[in-house]
Design a protein around this motif. Structure first.
Motif, short mmCIF file in Angstrom:
data_model
loop_
_atom_site.label_atom_id
_atom_site.label_comp_id
_atom_site.label_asym_id
_atom_site.label_seq_id
_atom_site.Cartn_x
_atom_site.Cartn_y
_atom_site.Cartn_z
N PRO A 125 0.45 5.58 -10.19
CA PRO A 125 0.12 5.49 -11.62
C PRO A 125 -1.35 5.16 -11.88
O PRO A 125 -1.98 5.75 -12.76
N GLN A 126 -1.90 4.22 -11.11
CA GLN A 126 -3.29 3.82 -11.34
C GLN A 126 -4.29 4.89 -10.93
O GLN A 126 -5.41 4.92 -11.44
N LEU A 127 -3.88 5.78 -10.01
CA LEU A 127 -4.82 6.77 -9.47
C LEU A 127 -4.71 8.13 -10.14
O LEU A 127 -5.42 9.08 -9.75
N GLN A 128 -3.86 8.24 -11.14
CA GLN A 128 -3.72 9.52 -11.84
C GLN A 128 -5.03 9.98 -12.46
O GLN A 128 -5.29 11.18 -12.57
N SER A 129 -5.88 9.03 -12.84
CA SER A 129 -7.13 9.39 -13.53
C SER A 129 -8.10 10.15 -12.63
O SER A 129 -9.03 10.80 -13.14
N VAL A 130 -7.93 10.09 -11.30
CA VAL A 130 -8.85 10.81 -10.42
C VAL A 130 -8.24 12.11 -9.89
O VAL A 130 -8.91 12.85 -9.17
N ALA A 131 -7.00 12.38 -10.23
CA ALA A 131 -6.36 13.62 -9.78
C ALA A 131 -7.17 14.82 -10.27
O ALA A 131 -7.47 14.95 -11.46
N GLY A 132 -7.55 15.68 -9.36
CA GLY A 132 -8.29 16.88 -9.73
C GLY A 132 -9.77 16.66 -9.99
O GLY A 132 -10.49 17.61 -10.32
N ASP A 133 -10.26 15.43 -9.87
CA ASP A 133 -11.68 15.13 -10.11
C ASP A 133 -12.47 15.40 -8.83
O ASP A 133 -12.45 14.61 -7.90
N LYS A 134 -13.18 16.51 -8.81
CA LYS A 134 -13.96 16.87 -7.63
C LYS A 134 -15.43 16.46 -7.73
O LYS A 134 -16.23 16.75 -6.85
N SER A 135 -15.77 15.77 -8.82
CA SER A 135 -17.16 15.36 -9.02
C SER A 135 -17.41 13.94 -8.54
O SER A 135 -18.53 13.44 -8.64
N SER A 136 -16.36 13.27 -8.02
CA SER A 136 -16.47 11.85 -7.72
C SER A 136 -16.22 11.54 -6.25
O SER A 136 -15.37 12.15 -5.60
N VAL A 137 -16.98 10.56 -5.74
CA VAL A 137 -16.62 9.88 -4.50
C VAL A 137 -15.64 8.77 -4.87
O VAL A 137 -15.92 7.98 -5.78
N VAL A 138 -14.50 8.71 -4.20
CA VAL A 138 -13.58 7.59 -4.38
C VAL A 138 -13.80 6.62 -3.23
O VAL A 138 -13.67 6.98 -2.06
N PHE A 139 -14.17 5.39 -3.57
CA PHE A 139 -14.51 4.38 -2.57
C PHE A 139 -13.52 3.23 -2.66
O PHE A 139 -13.30 2.67 -3.74
N ILE A 140 -12.91 2.88 -1.52
CA ILE A 140 -11.82 1.90 -1.48
C ILE A 140 -12.31 0.60 -0.86
O ILE A 140 -12.92 0.59 0.20
N VAL A 141 -12.01 -0.52 -1.55
CA VAL A 141 -12.38 -1.85 -1.08
C VAL A 141 -11.12 -2.71 -1.04
O VAL A 141 -10.51 -2.99 -2.08
N GLY A 142 -10.72 -3.12 0.16
CA GLY A 142 -9.54 -3.96 0.31
C GLY A 142 -9.21 -4.14 1.78
O GLY A 142 -9.96 -3.69 2.65
N ASN A 143 -8.10 -4.81 2.06
CA ASN A 143 -7.66 -4.94 3.44
C ASN A 143 -6.84 -3.71 3.83
O ASN A 143 -6.63 -2.80 3.02
N ASP A 144 -6.35 -3.67 5.08
CA ASP A 144 -5.72 -2.44 5.54
C ASP A 144 -4.45 -2.09 4.76
O ASP A 144 -4.21 -0.93 4.43
N SER A 145 -3.62 -3.08 4.42
CA SER A 145 -2.39 -2.77 3.69
C SER A 145 -2.70 -2.21 2.31
O SER A 145 -2.04 -1.28 1.82
N PHE A 146 -3.73 -2.76 1.65
CA PHE A 146 -4.17 -2.24 0.35
C PHE A 146 -4.67 -0.81 0.50
O PHE A 146 -4.33 0.08 -0.30
N CYS A 147 -5.48 -0.58 1.53
CA CYS A 147 -6.07 0.74 1.73
C CYS A 147 -5.03 1.79 2.08
O CYS A 147 -5.15 2.95 1.70
N ILE A 148 -4.01 1.38 2.83
CA ILE A 148 -2.92 2.31 3.15
C ILE A 148 -2.29 2.84 1.86
O ILE A 148 -2.09 4.05 1.69
N SER A 149 -1.98 1.93 0.95
CA SER A 149 -1.38 2.33 -0.33
C SER A 149 -2.34 3.20 -1.13
O SER A 149 -1.93 4.17 -1.79
N ALA A 150 -3.64 2.86 -1.11
CA ALA A 150 -4.63 3.62 -1.88
C ALA A 150 -4.80 5.04 -1.33
O ALA A 150 -4.81 6.02 -2.09
N ILE A 151 -4.91 5.16 -0.01
CA ILE A 151 -5.10 6.49 0.59
C ILE A 151 -3.87 7.36 0.36
O ILE A 151 -3.97 8.54 -0.01
N ASN A 152 -2.69 6.77 0.57
CA ASN A 152 -1.47 7.54 0.33
C ASN A 152 -1.30 7.86 -1.14
O ASN A 152 -0.77 8.93 -1.50
#
Length: 401
Positions: A216-243
């Protein structure tokens, strides 16, 4: 290829002194043995606690001191005597370690990455004892004229995504950040004006720790090819973000801090989602570049059963060897005051073990953050197994006189 050193001894040879091969001597430098009254230098690490085990840092520091005493004449020609203290990631123990350093009359202290850095630092700052940190995020430490850090305080979470966006011709940086105070300062206070000055749009997505489904939180970047998405968190947070990015169909550039990528991440995230990710690297683990050859040769020659693949061990080497490098030209009386002056007077030099990064501690890398000694950092691109490939220096520039 890594250089392996044959360490052997005879009945009349001191077993604690390794026998170096000609190749190892070439890497370690000519013999220049320290002599005389020892110089006490402190080494502080979180060591082993319930949640981490960085105890390798003490073994690395010991091996580094032996190398420096044998090949660099110690400090001012005098041998280094280590004074160590373990914080166990406990703030009270951190403060106690700082006080122990004062009581034992050290002239300087090296601190590996620490969860209680500020606790260690405060008593040392009050006593005007210089401290070299692997990295520091505290504004108190960064503004202290007697403190120094061999990590660019702005690189991992600010400069890296900005430079990456510029290099790829993109117009926007979207940061997906774990919603905790320590992670949010740069993302919400420093990043917006920095990105605006660089001509980039900026979006911050704050997500609470423990969020398993970030779709739900990442819907805003769906289809956005003009942006770098940069993730800041620990591994469990990043796993959820990447997936989550995979679930919403994001096909653009994804980058992250180094803490995102662990064996747990590699198991939980498909290889095709990790392949091509650009990751900030605190230290270059592995590799065959000259800095890695140096590190491995020091550890093989002067250490025993040390895991050279440990990032925390490599971090201690970069920090402690960096401190010693900054003191190569010191002469005369060796006190906290003269050590601080020598560190500040050092010309720009290569940072040992850091894959080509340079450092200079004259307070001009970032004038608003006096402790910073480095501009830029390391990045690596992941392969299909989520493993780092070649390390590259990014965002580096000369530090002025």
């Amino acid at each position: 290829m890594l250089l392996f050193v044959a360490a052997c001894s005879s009945d009349d040879e001191d077993a604690s002194t390794p026998t170096e091969t000609a190749s190892a001597t070439n890497v370690l430098g000519p013999v220049d043995k320290a002599a005389g009254e020892p110089v006490k230098i402190g080494v502080v690490s979180d060591g082993r606690s319930a949640s981490i085990d960085n105890s390798v840092q003490f073994s690395v520091a010991e091996a580094t001191a032996k190398w420096w005493n044998e090949h660099h004449g110690g400090v001012g020609g005098r041998p280094i005597e280590l004074v160590t203290c373990e914080t166990q990631a406990d703030p009270a123990r951190g403060t106690d370690c700082g006080n122990q350093m004062i009581e034992k009359n050290v002239v300087a202290v090296a601190v590996g990455e620490s969860a209680v850095a500020e606790g260690v630092w405060q008593p040392l700052a009050d006593a005007d004892i210089p401290v070299m940190f692997f990295g520091a995020g505290s504004e108190s430490i960064l503004s202290d004229p007697n403190s120094f850090t061999v990590g660019d305080p702005t690189f991992a979470t600010l400069q890296q995504p900005l430079i990456l966006a510029k290099d790829k011709g993109l117009k926007k940086v979207t940061e997906v950040v774990i919603d905790v105070p320590a992670a949010l300062h740069n993302a919400q206070d420093i990043a917006p004006p920095l990105m605006e000055k660089a001509g980039l749009d900026y979006q911050l997505i704050r997500i609470p720790p423990g969020t398993a489904d970030m779709t739900p939180q990442l819907q805003s970047v769906a289809g956005d090819k003009s942006s770098v998405v940069f993730i800041v968190g620990n591994d469990s947070f990043c796993i959820s973000a990447i997936n989550g990015l995979r679930s919403v169909g994001f096909e653009g550039t994804v980058s992250a801090i180094s803490q995102c990528i662990t064996d747990a991440t590699r198991k939980a995230v498909p290889g095709d989602a990790l392949e091509g990710m650009v990751i900030g690297a605190s230290v270059p683990v592995g590799g065959s570049d000259p800095s890695s050859v140096l590190y491995n040769t020091v550890i093989e020659t002067y250490g025993k059963d040390i895991d050279t693949g440990s990032s925390s061990g490599r971090g201690m080497f970069v920090t402690f060897a960096g401190l010693l490098t900054s003191l190569e030209d010191i002469t005369g009386e060796i006190t906290p005051k003269t050590v601080t002056a020598a560190i500040k007077a050092m010309p720009e030099k290569e940072l040992p073990g850091a894959a080509g990064l340079h450092f200079r501690c004259n307070g001009k890398a970032y004038p608003e953050q006096q402790a910073a000694c480095v501009r830029g950092g390391l990045t690596t691109t992941l392969d299909s197994d989520g493993q780092p490939t070649e390390y590259k220096v990014l965002g580096s520039s000369a530090i002025p006189d």
